[in-house]
Design a protein around this motif. Structure first.
Motif: not given
Length: 162
Positions: A121-125, A61-64, A48-51, A39-45
């Motif tokens: 709110f989105g699929p990756s998040t 999405c930048l703040f998320g 970056v994607w949401n950033g 979950a930590g690795i997925v959250n890192l990726f």
């Protein structure tokens, strides 16, 4: 009494003295660690994607994404400290977190997993936060402890019925 002693005593009172970590099944121990690391690795990726939403002027999405990056670093530091061997402070944080009861991690992970969903709110998040939330659920299950033997449950149930 110094301020550090007061804080230590506060945490000792807040901890669960009856928690027996030896009775926790191995698959829950290693499963929660593995899921937390993943979950930590997925959250890192996904952070970056949401950033990268800043390209489209989507500041929510930048703040998320920033919160997901911080959550990913926290999860990796607590669940897989061997990935942060080069940072001495991370090892100390991991050692302190190991001495806390499981319910503290359960509340921390479940609570923090909701913040990125509320911001972006989105699929990756949703997938990344669901992994963190499931890690919190596993720690919650571990804090509940082992079931009583079947015979004891039967006798308790028979005494409670009218």
């Amino acid at each position: 009494m110094s301020m550090g002693d007061k804080v230590t005593n506060l945490w000792k009172r807040a901890s669960d003295e009856g928690e027996n970590r030896d009775e926790i099944p191995w698959h829950l121990k290693y499963g929660s660690r593995t899921l937390g690391t993943f979950a930590g690795i997925v959250n890192l990726f996904t952070g970056v994607w949401n950033g990268l939403g800043l390209i489209f002027l989507n500041t929510d999405c930048l703040f998320g994404g920033i919160i997901q990056l911080l959550l990913g670093i926290l999860l990796i530091a607590l669940e897989a400290p061997f990935l942060c061997v080069f940072i001495d402070y991370m090892q100390k944080v991991s050692d302190v977190a190991e001495n806390k009861p499981y319910w503290t991690r359960a509340i921390l992970y479940a609570g923090l997993s909701l913040v990125p969903i509320l911001l972006c709110f989105g699929p990756s998040t949703l997938i990344a936060s669901a992994l963190v939330f499931c890690t919190g659920l596993l720690y919650g299950l571990m804090s509940v402890g082992k079931k009583a033997p079947a015979e004891q449950m039967k006798t308790t149930a028979s005494t409670l019925e009218p």
